[in-house]
Motif scaffolding. Structure first.
Motif, PDB file in Angstrom:
ATOM      1  N   VAL A 233      -5.535  -5.210   1.348  1.00 35.48           N
ATOM      2  CA  VAL A 233      -4.332  -5.677   0.647  1.00 35.48           C
ATOM      3  C   VAL A 233      -3.496  -6.543   1.588  1.00 35.48           C
TER       4      VAL A 233
ATOM      5  N   HIS B 127      -4.864   0.239  -5.403  1.00 39.98           N
ATOM      6  CA  HIS B 127      -4.657  -0.774  -4.354  1.00 39.98           C
ATOM      7  C   HIS B 127      -4.675  -2.183  -4.932  1.00 39.98           C
TER       8      HIS B 127
ATOM      9  N   TRP C 291      -2.693   8.724  -3.010  1.00 40.90           N
ATOM     10  CA  TRP C 291      -3.296   8.478  -4.334  1.00 40.90           C
ATOM     11  C   TRP C 291      -3.564   9.790  -5.069  1.00 40.90           C
TER      12      TRP C 291
ATOM     13  N   THR D 279      -8.800   0.082   2.164  1.00 36.33           N
ATOM     14  CA  THR D 279      -8.323  -0.802   1.085  1.00 36.33           C
ATOM     15  C   THR D 279      -6.904  -1.292   1.379  1.00 36.33           C
ATOM     16  N   SER D 280      -6.097  -0.461   2.046  1.00 28.35           N
ATOM     17  CA  SER D 280      -4.749  -0.911   2.419  1.00 28.35           C
ATOM     18  C   SER D 280      -4.843  -2.106   3.360  1.00 28.35           C
TER      19      SER D 280
ATOM     20  N   PRO E 204       0.829  -1.216   0.000  1.00 31.22           N
ATOM     21  CA  PRO E 204       0.000   0.000   0.000  1.00 31.22           C
ATOM     22  C   PRO E 204       0.861   1.263   0.000  1.00 31.22           C
TER      23      PRO E 204
END
Ligand SMILES: Cc1cc2nc3c(=O)[nH]c(=O)nc-3n(C[C@H](O)[C@H](O)[C@H](O)COP(=O)(O)OP(=O)(O)OC[C@H]3O[C@@H](n4cnc5c(N)ncnc54)[C@H](O)[C@@H]3O)c2cc1C
Length: 421
Positions: free
Chosen positions: A365, A316, A303, A361-362, A299
């Protein structure tokens, strides 16, 4: 985001080309974003590198949190016409013994279904809707973005061999190998390879188990498979999607179209003849086989860069475990369209989008690396030494296995309560 005029309709009618939103990449994320922007009266154009769309890849699971957003865009019945509505997640050890099962989608009390669908069918539903609603020219094919420039007024996207395009902001939905991500993170380097290779295929055959079961079988170290139906045919047969995972020291480049060979991966599955499925026959009868490495990226902390942001795999990229890469791109699209509609300043909207979506979202991941849903089978494997068991309840309390599944749902944002939002 009020580009011109005072209302959504004014935005569309009074829109100059320079004030449009540029969406780079017409995959799952880019197309969903275009539909979500259009639904809010925010005009956009999409620029896709491919000269034409090919029916790419194999199956994909669209879980209720993704279908919630696609339903809001009026796509649920279109998806249902192609996909199979999944009934259960079912987990097995490498002997084919049932380890754990739970209902999924509407069968688990979600408001929205879980569809298992061919990736090409999903893409077609999205693309048809974009062309119908935004116009036949909304997606410009053959536009491979090589970079985005910006100033105080707007952005200019540059393409390989074609005229640049000007807009108000640019959203990079250009996938795992994102050129725009590379522009803003030039020293990121090669993708992170997890030491696992995948071979995938589709096979037409009669249904197995419930005819709508998403199954996970075995463990990575000794061979793992994910198997589920993605198309129903009138003659009662189904197209079954299957995916295998095995440890490997090296890998081919991650390209969804790399062909695979049975002899490279069949060995651990050669005796998987279960009373519910003959796995060697499933593999032998495949229409085609593709090879793909288990890759993601660490990550990143940023962004959004002024008038440009990343979305979906560009933002991601994650291991394809847990059925969430595409789903998270869809959730990104919903969040971004909502925030662009809510903020006057598009740059503030892009920053608010990053603030909302980057941390969750990190976490997915990282969770997909170590504790995806199939950690359920890994847990049982560790307790049994990989041997057969008499009764699963003597190995582990099923509530502990349910807790692993629930934890993943929480992290990925599709617990029953959350997905109802
Ligand atoms: C084996 C496998 C299984 C998976 N299974 C699931 C699953 O069950 N459920 C799930 O939710 N997700 C799954 N995923 C993940 C999912 O496919 C991705 O997360 C999803 O496709 C991301 O969408 P995207 O729009 O960000 O990228 P993509 O869908 O990859 O789209 C990117 C688009 O950008 C275009 N493009 C690329 N470069 C440029 C450029 N320079 N200029 C212009 N256009 C460009 C590409 O041609 C493409 O059309 C799986 C992935 C893999 C590899």
């Amino acid at each position: 985001m009020r580009l011109t005029g005072t209302g959504a309709g004014d935005n569309i009618r009074g829109m100059s080309r320079e004030s449009e939103i540029l969406v780079i990449g017409a995959g799952i994320g880019g197309l969903t974003l275009a539909l979500a922007l259009h639904a809010r009266g925010l005009p956009c154009r999409l620029f896709e590198a491919a000269p034409e769309f090919q029916p790419l890849g194999v199956g994909i699971n669209m879980l209720p949190h993704a279908i919630r957003e696609l339903s809001a865009l009026g796509l649920q019945s279109g998806l249902g016409a192609y996909g199979v509505e999944a009934r259960e997640f079912a987990y097995f050890n490498r002997h084919g013994q049932a380890v754990f099962a739970e209902p999924c989608g509407r069968f688990a009390g979600y408001e929205h279904p879980h569809f298992s669908i061919h990736r090409a069918d999903l893409h077609k539903v999205l693309l048809d809707a974009v062309r119908e609603r935004l116009g036949p020219d909304a997606v410009r094919l053959g536009h491979c973005c090589v970079g985005v420039e910006q100033d105080a007024e707007g952005v200019t996207a540059r393409f390989d061999g074609v005229e640049p395009a000007a807009g108000s902001i640019a959203i990079a939905a250009d996938g795992f190998h994102s050129a725009v991500r590379r522009q803003f993170h030039p020293s990121e380097g090669a993708p992170h390879f997890g030491g696992i290779n995948m071979w995938r295929g589709v096979t037409r055959r009669k249904p197995f188990l419930t005819g709508a079961s998403v199954t996970r079988v075995g463990t990575v170290a000794r061979g793992k498979m994910v198997i589920y139906p993605i198309r129903q045919f009138a003659d009662g047969t189904q197209l079954i999607n299957w995916n295998t995972e095995q440890p490997r020291a090296d890998h081919k480049p991650n390209d969804w179209a790399t062909p695979g060979r049975i002899e490279d991966f069949i060995e651990p599955f050669a005796d998987w003849r279960f009373d519910w499925l003959d796995v060697p026959a499933l593999i032998a009868d495949a229409e085609f086989i593709l090879e793909y490495p288990m890759v993601d990226r660490q990550p990143i902390g940023r962004w959004t860069f002024g008038r440009v942001t990343l979305l979906g795999d560009a933002a991601h990229p994650m291991y394809p475990r847990g059925g969430n890469g595409g789903a998270q791109a869809i959730l990104d699209a919903e969040a971004l369209a909502r925030l662009l509609d809510g903020f006057d300043d598009p740059k503030a909207a892009l920053q608010a989008y990053e603030d909302e979506r980057l941390a969750p979202t990190s976490e997915i991941v990282l969770t997909n690396r170590d504790q995806p849903p199939d950690y359920i089978i890994e847990t049982v494997e560790a307790l049994t030494g990989g041997e057969r068991f008499e009764r699963i309840d003597d190995v582990i309390d099923p509530a502990e296995l349910a807790a692993i599944s629930d934890r993943y749902k929480d992290i990925a944002g599709y617990s029953v309560g959350t997905a109802k939002r």
